[in-house]
Design an enzyme around this catalytic site. Structure first.
Site, PDB file in Angstrom:
ATOM      1  CG  LEU A  65      10.663  15.972 -68.311  1.00 17.80           C
ATOM      2  CD1 LEU A  65       9.229  16.348 -68.925  1.00 17.80           C
ATOM      3  CD2 LEU A  65      11.609  17.357 -68.650  1.00 17.80           C
ATOM      4  N   PRO A  66      11.079  16.422 -63.766  1.00 17.15           N
ATOM      5  CG  PRO A  66      10.670  18.260 -62.740  1.00 17.15           C
ATOM      6  CD  PRO A  66      10.867  17.686 -64.413  1.00 17.15           C
ATOM      7  CB  THR A  96      11.769   8.799 -60.870  1.00 16.95           C
ATOM      8  OG1 THR A  96      12.975   8.720 -60.684  1.00 16.95           O
ATOM      9  CG2 THR A  96      11.077   7.929 -59.569  1.00 16.95           C
ATOM     10  CE  LYS A 171      14.893   6.417 -59.207  1.00 16.23           C
ATOM     11  NZ  LYS A 171      16.283   6.565 -58.456  1.00 16.23           N
ATOM     12  CE  LYS A 246       9.669  12.372 -57.978  1.00 15.35           C
ATOM     13  NZ  LYS A 246      10.455  12.215 -59.233  1.00 15.35           N
TER      14      LYS A 246
HETATM   15  P1  NAD Z   1      15.936  18.968 -61.834  1.00 17.14           P
HETATM   16  O1  NAD Z   1      14.839  19.679 -61.224  1.00 17.14           O
HETATM   17  O2  NAD Z   1      17.222  19.277 -61.544  1.00 17.14           O
HETATM   18  O3  NAD Z   1      15.617  18.764 -63.544  1.00 17.14           O
HETATM   19  C1  NAD Z   1      14.516  18.678 -64.023  1.00 17.14           C
HETATM   20  C2  NAD Z   1      14.631  19.701 -65.345  1.00 17.14           C
HETATM   21  O4  NAD Z   1      13.455  19.562 -66.165  1.00 17.14           O
HETATM   22  C3  NAD Z   1      15.003  21.198 -65.134  1.00 17.14           C
HETATM   23  O5  NAD Z   1      15.877  21.783 -65.998  1.00 17.14           O
HETATM   24  C4  NAD Z   1      13.635  21.883 -65.691  1.00 17.14           C
HETATM   25  O6  NAD Z   1      13.686  22.919 -66.131  1.00 17.14           O
HETATM   26  C5  NAD Z   1      13.120  20.844 -66.812  1.00 17.14           C
HETATM   27  N1  NAD Z   1      11.892  20.910 -67.168  1.00 17.14           N
HETATM   28  C6  NAD Z   1      10.591  20.497 -66.266  1.00 17.14           C
HETATM   29  N2  NAD Z   1       9.717  20.601 -67.213  1.00 17.14           N
HETATM   30  C7  NAD Z   1       9.933  21.003 -68.529  1.00 17.14           C
HETATM   31  C8  NAD Z   1       9.430  20.746 -69.764  1.00 17.14           C
HETATM   32  N3  NAD Z   1       7.980  20.714 -69.865  1.00 17.14           N
HETATM   33  N4  NAD Z   1       9.970  20.785 -70.713  1.00 17.14           N
HETATM   34  C9  NAD Z   1      11.517  20.788 -70.754  1.00 17.14           C
HETATM   35  N5  NAD Z   1      12.275  20.919 -69.631  1.00 17.14           N
HETATM   36  C10 NAD Z   1      11.577  20.819 -68.591  1.00 17.14           C
HETATM   37  O7  NAD Z   1      15.759  17.464 -61.392  1.00 17.14           O
HETATM   38  P2  NAD Z   1      16.696  16.044 -61.716  1.00 17.14           P
HETATM   39  O8  NAD Z   1      17.576  16.267 -60.341  1.00 17.14           O
HETATM   40  O9  NAD Z   1      17.493  16.282 -62.900  1.00 17.14           O
HETATM   41  O10 NAD Z   1      15.980  14.952 -61.612  1.00 17.14           O
HETATM   42  C11 NAD Z   1      15.011  14.616 -62.820  1.00 17.14           C
HETATM   43  C12 NAD Z   1      14.322  13.302 -62.513  1.00 17.14           C
HETATM   44  O11 NAD Z   1      15.475  12.123 -62.320  1.00 17.14           O
HETATM   45  C13 NAD Z   1      13.272  13.230 -61.453  1.00 17.14           C
HETATM   46  O12 NAD Z   1      12.164  12.357 -61.841  1.00 17.14           O
HETATM   47  C14 NAD Z   1      14.158  12.751 -60.094  1.00 17.14           C
HETATM   48  O13 NAD Z   1      13.095  12.130 -59.456  1.00 17.14           O
HETATM   49  C15 NAD Z   1      15.100  11.688 -61.081  1.00 17.14           C
HETATM   50  N6  NAD Z   1      16.350  11.391 -60.406  1.00 17.14           N
HETATM   51  C16 NAD Z   1      17.048  12.251 -59.805  1.00 17.14           C
HETATM   52  C17 NAD Z   1      18.240  11.966 -59.131  1.00 17.14           C
HETATM   53  C18 NAD Z   1      19.043  12.981 -58.637  1.00 17.14           C
HETATM   54  O14 NAD Z   1      20.243  12.568 -57.785  1.00 17.14           O
HETATM   55  N7  NAD Z   1      18.972  14.268 -58.895  1.00 17.14           N
HETATM   56  C19 NAD Z   1      18.646  10.454 -59.196  1.00 17.14           C
HETATM   57  C20 NAD Z   1      18.139   9.633 -59.822  1.00 17.14           C
HETATM   58  C21 NAD Z   1      16.777   9.997 -60.287  1.00 17.14           C
END
Ligand code: NAD
Length: 294
Positions: A65-66, A96, A171, A246
């Site tokens: 999740l975010p 994260t 991280k 964030k």
């Molecule tokens: P994103 O916004 O693309 O995906 C998050 C998903 O979570 C969305 O599809 C949203 O609808 C869903 N969501 C939110 N609340 C929810 C709930 N209560 N129940 C079900 N689904 C829910 O974000 P992302 O890029 O996939 O990043 C996710 C995590 O990974 C973050 O913490 C980010 O910091 C970390 N991260 C991202 C990357 C990257 O390159 N994108 C790399 C490493 C770490």
């Protein structure tokens, strides 16, 4: 083959879930966005009407999740998943989030007899698709060992940083450095181009010189230099500016808590904050280049 509940199918969670499916696991998935669920269902997953339904009968739960508030909202409180997950079940929390938040959720899980690790990832969306992520784990060694068969299907490197929350601390340090080096790389490329250099030629030079880094090797911020990088796709997909903001905020909080100094991290946080305030929060974080471009 295990029954896995997967919650959060965004830029990272979506492809991670597909790799677990490819490995032969049975996935029940939930996301607030129907389009994200559809991609997983088309690949063989079963859609659950709620997160609570998704975890019924699961051997393991993965969440991606975010931010902290989403993770606490998912697991804690009366309708929280910890009231629905059977004791002994393994939970891999891959978002994260703040280390304190990870510890709070891990303690609540422990109180219910649920085995939870914090397992944030590094490697970007490319790593999530290729199954080459780095997992940075906090929690009990035995729980990490139980999680390895799943983590190995989504990643290539697995590190045990320490107790619950330690994965998040490591991280956050990594991402603070990433935010700084992406801004620095953008600054250097913009300087070269302003002085008449070709961005691709300069990038090739830096990639083989002492300024080389992950951005110049794999995630170049200048459009057209790397076909697969978000910069060449109008900064769509990838790792959002607001997610980087964030993480830099988490670094600033961690610094305050430990009385540590992070002057470059704070500068980077302000640059991404300015960039986000100009309407760029949803773009990939490499779009920070636009702050420097003439
Ligand atoms: P994103 O916004 O693309 O995906 C998050 C998903 O979570 C969305 O599809 C949203 O609808 C869903 N969501 C939110 N609340 C929810 C709930 N209560 N129940 C079900 N689904 C829910 O974000 P992302 O890029 O996939 O990043 C996710 C995590 O990974 C973050 O913490 C980010 O910091 C970390 N991260 C991202 C990357 C990257 O390159 N994108 C790399 C490493 C770490």
């Amino acid at each position: 083959m295990s029954r896995i509940a997967f919650i959060g199918l965004g830029h990272m969670g979506g492809p991670m879930a597909l790799n677990l499916l490819k490995a032969g696991h049975q996935l029940t998935v939930f996301d607030l966005l129907p389009a994200a669920v559809k991609t997983a269902v088309d690949a063989g997953a079963t859609a659950a009407p709620s997160a609570q339904d998704a975890v019924k009968g699961a051997d393991a739960v993965v969440s991606m999740l975010p931010a902290s508030k989403h993770v606490e909202g998912l697991y804690l409180g009366e309708s929280g998943l910890l009231n629905h997950i059977a004791a002994g079940t393994l939970v891999l929390e891959c978002s994260t989030i703040a280390p304190e938040s990870a510890r709070k959720v891990a303690q609540a899980a422990k109180d219910k007899g649920v085995r939870m690790i914090d397992a944030p990832v590094s490697g970007g969306t490319g790593g999530a698709v290729a199954g080459t992520l780095t997992f940075i784990v906090g929690g009990q060694e035995a729980d990490l060992d139980a999680a390895r068969p799943y983590l190995e299907k989504m990643g290539k490197n697995i590190f045990h940083a320490g107790e619950a929350g330690a994965g998040q601390v490591a991280k956050i340090c990594n991402n603070m450095l990433l935010g700084i080096l992406m801004a620095g790389t953008s600054e250097a490329l913009a300087l070269g181009v302003a002085n008449g250099l070709d961005p691709k030629v300069l990038s090739d030079i830096i990639a083989k010189s002492s300024g080389r880094n992950w951005a110049t090797e794999l995630y170049n911020p200048w459009p057209g230099v790397m076909e697969q990088a978000p910069a060449s796709k109008h900064y769509a997909g990838g790792f959002g500016v607001d997610l980087m903001l964030k993480d830099l905020g988490l670094a600033a909080e961690s610094a305050l808590n430990a009385r540590a100094s992070v002057p470059l991290g704070e500068l980077a946080r302000n640059l991404y904050s300015l960039h986000s305030a100009q309407g760029n929060g949803a773009l990939d974080f490499s779009s920070i280049l636009n702050l420097y471009k003439k």
